[in-house]
Design a protein around this motif. Structure first.
Motif, PDB file in Angstrom:
ATOM      1  N   ASN A 299       9.381 -14.367  -2.577  1.00 21.24           N
ATOM      2  CA  ASN A 299       8.177 -14.159  -3.375  1.00 21.24           C
ATOM      3  C   ASN A 299       7.079 -13.398  -2.639  1.00 21.24           C
ATOM      4  O   ASN A 299       6.283 -12.695  -3.252  1.00 21.24           O
ATOM      5  CB  ASN A 299       7.620 -15.505  -3.846  1.00 21.24           C
ATOM      6  N   GLY A 300       7.009 -13.547  -1.326  1.00 17.91           N
ATOM      7  CA  GLY A 300       5.922 -12.937  -0.571  1.00 17.91           C
ATOM      8  C   GLY A 300       4.631 -13.728  -0.731  1.00 17.91           C
ATOM      9  O   GLY A 300       4.624 -14.842  -1.270  1.00 17.91           O
ATOM     10  N   VAL A 301       3.539 -13.168  -0.263  1.00 18.62           N
ATOM     11  CA  VAL A 301       2.242 -13.849  -0.319  1.00 18.62           C
ATOM     12  C   VAL A 301       1.203 -12.959  -0.989  1.00 18.62           C
ATOM     13  O   VAL A 301       1.362 -11.744  -1.077  1.00 18.62           O
ATOM     14  CB  VAL A 301       1.744 -14.240   1.097  1.00 18.62           C
ATOM     15  N   ALA A 302       0.145 -13.602  -1.461  1.00 18.59           N
ATOM     16  CA  ALA A 302      -1.011 -12.888  -2.006  1.00 18.59           C
ATOM     17  C   ALA A 302      -2.156 -13.030  -1.010  1.00 18.59           C
ATOM     18  O   ALA A 302      -2.430 -14.131  -0.526  1.00 18.59           O
ATOM     19  CB  ALA A 302      -1.400 -13.460  -3.363  1.00 18.59           C
ATOM     20  N   LEU A 303      -2.814 -11.940  -0.699  1.00 21.02           N
ATOM     21  CA  LEU A 303      -3.948 -11.949   0.222  1.00 21.02           C
ATOM     22  C   LEU A 303      -5.237 -11.774  -0.574  1.00 21.02           C
ATOM     23  O   LEU A 303      -5.427 -10.765  -1.259  1.00 21.02           O
ATOM     24  CB  LEU A 303      -3.814 -10.826   1.248  1.00 21.02           C
ATOM     25  N   LEU A 304      -6.103 -12.779  -0.512  1.00 21.46           N
ATOM     26  CA  LEU A 304      -7.396 -12.732  -1.186  1.00 21.46           C
ATOM     27  C   LEU A 304      -8.473 -12.437  -0.143  1.00 21.46           C
ATOM     28  O   LEU A 304      -8.727 -13.251   0.745  1.00 21.46           O
ATOM     29  CB  LEU A 304      -7.681 -14.065  -1.881  1.00 21.46           C
ATOM     30  N   ILE A 305      -9.091 -11.258  -0.239  1.00 16.18           N
ATOM     31  CA  ILE A 305     -10.121 -10.838   0.714  1.00 16.18           C
ATOM     32  C   ILE A 305     -11.485 -10.999   0.063  1.00 16.18           C
ATOM     33  O   ILE A 305     -11.809 -10.323  -0.922  1.00 16.18           O
ATOM     34  CB  ILE A 305      -9.905  -9.375   1.147  1.00 16.18           C
ATOM     35  N   ASP A 306     -12.275 -11.908   0.596  1.00 12.18           N
ATOM     36  CA  ASP A 306     -13.609 -12.187   0.069  1.00 12.18           C
ATOM     37  C   ASP A 306     -14.641 -11.424   0.905  1.00 12.18           C
ATOM     38  O   ASP A 306     -14.800 -11.677   2.097  1.00 12.18           O
ATOM     39  CB  ASP A 306     -13.875 -13.695   0.141  1.00 12.18           C
ATOM     40  N   LEU A 307     -15.345 -10.481   0.271  1.00 10.84           N
ATOM     41  CA  LEU A 307     -16.326  -9.650   0.975  1.00 10.84           C
ATOM     42  C   LEU A 307     -17.754 -10.118   0.749  1.00 10.84           C
ATOM     43  O   LEU A 307     -18.703  -9.363   0.986  1.00 10.84           O
ATOM     44  CB  LEU A 307     -16.177  -8.186   0.536  1.00 10.84           C
TER      45      LEU A 307
ATOM     46  N   VAL B  92      -1.309 -18.252  -1.615  1.00  8.58           N
ATOM     47  CA  VAL B  92      -2.487 -17.414  -1.391  1.00  8.58           C
ATOM     48  C   VAL B  92      -3.058 -17.618   0.013  1.00  8.58           C
ATOM     49  O   VAL B  92      -3.277 -18.744   0.464  1.00  8.58           O
ATOM     50  CB  VAL B  92      -3.579 -17.710  -2.442  1.00  8.58           C
ATOM     51  N   LEU B  93      -3.305 -16.496   0.676  1.00 10.57           N
ATOM     52  CA  LEU B  93      -3.947 -16.454   1.990  1.00 10.57           C
ATOM     53  C   LEU B  93      -5.361 -15.926   1.802  1.00 10.57           C
ATOM     54  O   LEU B  93      -5.566 -14.889   1.171  1.00 10.57           O
ATOM     55  CB  LEU B  93      -3.147 -15.539   2.917  1.00 10.57           C
ATOM     56  N   TYR B  94      -6.351 -16.636   2.335  1.00  7.92           N
ATOM     57  CA  TYR B  94      -7.763 -16.312   2.122  1.00  7.92           C
ATOM     58  C   TYR B  94      -8.386 -15.724   3.387  1.00  7.92           C
ATOM     59  O   TYR B  94      -8.266 -16.289   4.477  1.00  7.92           O
ATOM     60  CB  TYR B  94      -8.508 -17.591   1.717  1.00  7.92           C
ATOM     61  N   PHE B  95      -9.051 -14.591   3.233  1.00  8.48           N
ATOM     62  CA  PHE B  95      -9.702 -13.913   4.352  1.00  8.48           C
ATOM     63  C   PHE B  95     -11.193 -13.780   4.041  1.00  8.48           C
ATOM     64  O   PHE B  95     -11.587 -13.008   3.182  1.00  8.48           O
ATOM     65  CB  PHE B  95      -9.073 -12.529   4.555  1.00  8.48           C
ATOM     66  N   HIS B  96     -12.001 -14.580   4.754  1.00  8.86           N
ATOM     67  CA  HIS B  96     -13.459 -14.518   4.595  1.00  8.86           C
ATOM     68  C   HIS B  96     -13.990 -13.512   5.621  1.00  8.86           C
ATOM     69  O   HIS B  96     -14.318 -13.861   6.753  1.00  8.86           O
ATOM     70  CB  HIS B  96     -14.076 -15.895   4.813  1.00  8.86           C
ATOM     71  N   ALA B  97     -14.061 -12.251   5.197  1.00  6.10           N
ATOM     72  CA  ALA B  97     -14.253 -11.132   6.133  1.00  6.10           C
ATOM     73  C   ALA B  97     -15.575 -11.161   6.879  1.00  6.10           C
ATOM     74  O   ALA B  97     -15.681 -10.629   7.986  1.00  6.10           O
ATOM     75  CB  ALA B  97     -14.106  -9.812   5.379  1.00  6.10           C
ATOM     76  N   CYS B  98     -16.616 -11.771   6.307  1.00  8.73           N
ATOM     77  CA  CYS B  98     -17.920 -11.761   6.966  1.00  8.73           C
ATOM     78  C   CYS B  98     -17.953 -12.653   8.202  1.00  8.73           C
ATOM     79  O   CYS B  98     -18.920 -12.630   8.966  1.00  8.73           O
ATOM     80  CB  CYS B  98     -19.027 -12.166   5.990  1.00  8.73           C
ATOM     81  N   ARG B  99     -16.910 -13.433   8.430  1.00  7.66           N
ATOM     82  CA  ARG B  99     -16.865 -14.329   9.588  1.00  7.66           C
ATOM     83  C   ARG B  99     -16.200 -13.700  10.800  1.00  7.66           C
ATOM     84  O   ARG B  99     -16.091 -14.331  11.849  1.00  7.66           O
ATOM     85  CB  ARG B  99     -16.146 -15.629   9.214  1.00  7.66           C
ATOM     86  N   HIS B 100     -15.749 -12.450  10.652  1.00  2.00           N
ATOM     87  CA  HIS B 100     -15.156 -11.755  11.791  1.00  2.00           C
ATOM     88  C   HIS B 100     -16.122 -10.693  12.301  1.00  2.00           C
ATOM     89  O   HIS B 100     -16.595  -9.848  11.538  1.00  2.00           O
ATOM     90  CB  HIS B 100     -13.844 -11.076  11.403  1.00  2.00           C
ATOM     91  N   PHE B 101     -16.414 -10.747  13.609  1.00  2.00           N
ATOM     92  CA  PHE B 101     -17.327  -9.789  14.238  1.00  2.00           C
ATOM     93  C   PHE B 101     -16.565  -9.060  15.355  1.00  2.00           C
ATOM     94  O   PHE B 101     -16.315  -9.632  16.418  1.00  2.00           O
ATOM     95  CB  PHE B 101     -18.549 -10.500  14.804  1.00  2.00           C
ATOM     96  N   PRO B 102     -16.171  -7.806  15.125  1.00  2.00           N
ATOM     97  CA  PRO B 102     -15.376  -7.057  16.113  1.00  2.00           C
ATOM     98  C   PRO B 102     -16.023  -6.970  17.487  1.00  2.00           C
ATOM     99  O   PRO B 102     -15.315  -6.897  18.501  1.00  2.00           O
ATOM    100  CB  PRO B 102     -15.253  -5.670  15.474  1.00  2.00           C
TER     101      PRO B 102
END
Length: 262
Positions: free
Chosen positions: A174-182, A136-146
């Motif tokens: 198997n590939g990976v799972a992407l978990l996007i936390d909004l 699992v790959l975790y993406f904490h989206a609120c920490r990115h500011f374009p």
């Protein structure tokens, strides 16, 4: 462009002169037996026909890379072949065009190291999906500011982790799972241009399979934004792998038991 055409001709020449079990030149580091022996236990359970197809594809690619002087490692060749379902022609074309893509050879230094320190997008070691296949790959989206961080830095961040999660044959298959936390995600963390670049890179930049995408803790208006904006940026195949989870407790349906401690 001329270099690619020249390498393409060498690949095609190798293909024309190959037999069903093509011999390799004396300088090749792999033989049919060594390729077959390196296939893991998961592969041994596959049909004999599929096994021969995979071995033959890799042997052709190995010899083609040798003849075209492409310095692709055996693990990189397997990664491309697996990503393209061991289709020789498609894998060959991808290798010719992308073997020297900088996104495949990133190093943890400079801006990339600073990016990782912000804990925006990173793997969760030990955590797997419910079927125990995907890491699992975790993406904490609120920490990115374009407005503050170039999207290319975020893309490099993602590609570095994708590369790190595609080192073994098991990972490639198997590939990976992407978990996007909004959680706490707002329009300050998103622009259409940023989303378009990121999602395009997510699907095509490096040969890593996305087995599933889990989106959790989205604001009440997110489903509409997803339908009107994000969904149009994804391939039809990938759309089917997206799961928008209304409450985080339902992650239990997708992640292994005890996922919370990760």
């Amino acid at each position: 462009m001329n270099a690619i055409v020249s390498r393409t001709n060498l690949f095609k020449k190798r293909k024309r002169h190959s037999s069903k079990k093509p011999p390799l030149g004396s300088s090749s580091c792999l033989t049919q037996k060594s390729v077959s022996d390196t296939f893991d236990d998961q592969q041994s359970a596959a049909s004999e026909h599929q096994r021969r197809r995979e071995v033959e594809c890799i042997l052709h690619l190995v010899e083609g890379c040798r003849l075209a002087n492409i310095p692709a490692s055996s693990s990189m060749i397997f990664r491309f072949a697996c990503y393209y379902n061991f289709d020789y022609e498609v894998s060959r074309s991808a290798l010719l065009q992308r073997f020297d893509d900088p996104h495949l050879h990133l190093r943890m230094e400079g801006d990339l190291m600073k990016q990782f320190q912000n804990l925006v997008l990173f793997p969760l070691p030990g955590l797997r999906t419910k079927n125990n296949h995907q890491e699992v790959l975790y993406f904490h989206a609120c920490r990115h500011f374009p407005a503050e961080t170039d999207t290319e830095v975020l893309i490099n961040n993602m590609c570095y982790v994708f590369n790190d999660m595609s080192l073994s044959q098991e990972q490639c298959r198997n590939g990976v799972a992407l978990l996007i936390d909004l959680n706490q995600w707002t329009f300050k963390n998103f622009t259409p241009e940023c989303a378009n670049k990121f999602l395009k890179a997510m699907q095509h930049q490096v040969p890593t399979k996305l087995a599933t995408i889990l989106i959790v803790n989205g604001p009440h208006w997110f489903p509409k934004v997803y339908r009107c904006v994000f969904k149009k940026m994804l391939s039809t195949t990938l759309v089917k792998k997206v799961h928008i989870i209304k409450q985080s407790k339902y992650l239990q349906d997708y992640l292994m038991d005890g996922y919370g401690k990760y």
